[in-house]
Enzyme design. Structure first.
Site, PDB file in Angstrom:
ATOM      1  N   CYS A 121       1.134  -1.581   0.333  1.00 63.46           N
ATOM      2  CA  CYS A 121       0.097   0.198   0.184  1.00 63.46           C
ATOM      3  C   CYS A 121       1.262   1.108  -0.200  1.00 63.46           C
ATOM      4  O   CYS A 121       1.759   1.815   1.175  1.00 63.46           O
ATOM      5  CB  CYS A 121      -0.648  -0.095   1.242  1.00 63.46           C
ATOM      6  N   CYS A 254      -8.708   7.609  -6.507  1.00 59.79           N
ATOM      7  CA  CYS A 254      -8.205   6.204  -7.863  1.00 59.79           C
ATOM      8  C   CYS A 254      -7.945   6.924  -8.684  1.00 59.79           C
ATOM      9  O   CYS A 254      -8.946   6.855  -9.696  1.00 59.79           O
ATOM     10  CB  CYS A 254      -8.378   5.148  -6.808  1.00 59.79           C
ATOM     11  N   CYS A 257      -9.531   3.543 -11.152  1.00 63.21           N
ATOM     12  CA  CYS A 257     -11.315   4.946 -11.555  1.00 63.21           C
ATOM     13  C   CYS A 257     -11.520   5.740 -12.636  1.00 63.21           C
ATOM     14  O   CYS A 257     -12.691   5.187 -12.862  1.00 63.21           O
ATOM     15  CB  CYS A 257     -11.938   5.079 -10.664  1.00 63.21           C
TER      16      CYS A 257
END
Length: 396
Positions: A121, A254, A257
């Protein structure tokens, strides 16, 4: 595994591209829940894990997650530089908690921050040095602990505390959860909070203004105005009245996205005129966390397919205008034997597992339209699913 589901279309696209190039590289997948012996043999501890095999023998791990980078890697496979030691192996003042020691350590600490994270992450990596430095400043105080949980390994703990994204930071006192950490992810923010958690928690927290979904969608493509901007108050009334609905759960920040929205918006515009019973909708999961949790959204973007107002399945096909349209138009509500593209199709014979080093994975079949790639075995790129996509909403 949500990230595994997200990686699947990227692996399939990479296989298509390699086939078009005439490459002899092969890709395989192993379902670790079914092939536990194989997973244990290769020391799989988190998902997705990608391993590269040369001449049938394991060579090294591979960390690419997008089709183009996977293809580039397989065309010229080179071992990446050694990764930095995992966080628990680094000498810091952060306590690393596992399923075995989580309760025993926290119950002894009056004030404890716990960062729930995933090693891959980016936001976790960004916060880690600030968190580590703050921990060093408090190292002489035995009542205070800065701790961390790797959610790819201690999955049960993260599930118990309903971790929806990384990093999620929570405050505990004597082993009991008190609150989500409300401060900034900076060294100063962590340090000041832990100096007096009660005072910090008693301060009224300013509400984060909700983002305007129109601002996110308006630059996507003509047709964006036909994407239903769904909220908790409108979801059931819009999706519930539809015959079919495809809903995209996204986060404004994002990148994946943003890449998906032009095709999604274009399909919404084209379907609006001739297929009024089909809904193309979107949910900003950062503004509607309850909806995201209700439908078990684990990463972004996540696409959920509904029939007659009821959740039917995840959509895991390609994120293209053609595939979105084919899925929604030809998906059958009455005959489950039809493929997702209709019945004038031939099924593929893609098989997971079995290639050089892939060994023992579960078999799988995917439907395809007649103009898709020819039948071809996928094998050899051993590993366990995985996916590109953005990590879920970051808590705290």
């Amino acid at each position: 595994c949500g990230h595994c589901k997200n990686l699947k279309p990227e692996l399939m696209q990479a296989s298509i591209d390699l086939h078009k190039q005439g490459s002899n590289a092969i890709i395989a997948a192993v379902d670790s829940t079914a092939a536990q012996v194989t997973s244990k043999l290769f020391k799989i501890e988190g998902f997705p894990t990608m391993k590269f095999f040369r001449d049938g023998k394991y060579a090294f791990d591979m960390h690419e997650r997008t089709a183009d980078k996977i293809v580039a890697f397989l065309n010229d496979p080179k071992e990446p530089p050694p990764p930095e030691p995992e966080w628990p192996e680094q000498k810091t003042d952060v306590l690393h908690l596992t399923e075995e020691n989580f309760k025993s350590i926290l119950k002894k600490k009056k004030s404890a921050l716990v960062m729930f994270y995933a090693p891959w992450c980016g936001y976790c990596k960004k916060a880690k040095p600030f968190y580590t430095n703050a921990a060093a400043q408090h190292k002489e105080n035995p009542k205070i602990a800065y701790s961390a949980v790797d959610c790819t390994k201690a999955q049960s703990i993260c599930k118990d505390y309903e971790v929806q994204g990384y990093p999620t930071i929570k405050y505990f006192s004597f082993g009991k959860l008190v609150a989500d950490y409300p401060g900034a992810r900076t060294e100063e923010g962590f340090f000041e909070f832990m100096n007096n958690p009660d005072e910090a928690l008693s301060k009224p927290q300013a509400e984060t203004p909700k983002s305007d979904p129109i601002e996110f969608w308006k630059d996507s493509a003509p047709g964006y105005e036909h994407v239903h901007m769904l909220q908790s108050s409108t979801f059931d009334s819009i999706v519930g009245k539809s015959r079919k609905a495809l809903v995209m759960f996204y986060a404004p920040w994002c990148g994946h996205c943003k890449t998906s929205k032009p095709a999604f918006a274009t399909v919404a515009g084209k379907l609006a005129a001739e297929h009024k019973d089909i809904v193309v909708g979107a949910v900003d999961a950062t503004a509607e966390p309850d909806l995201a949790a209700k439908f078990s959204v684990q990463g972004f973007p996540t696409f959920k397919y509904f029939e007659n107002g009821q959740l039917s399945s995840d959509y895991s096909g390609e994120r293209t205008e053609k595939d979105f349209s084919a899925f929604l138009i030809f998906r059958s509500l009455t005959n489950p034997t039809l493929t997702k593209y209709g019945n004038n199709m031939e099924s593929t014979h893609y098989r997971t597992g079995g290639g050089g080093g892939g060994g023992g994975g579960g078999r799988g079949r995917f439907d395809r339209p007649p103009d898709a790639r020819p039948k071809r075995r996928i094998g050899g790129f051993g590993g366990t699913g995985g996916g590109p996509g953005c990590s879920p909403m970051a808590g705290g």
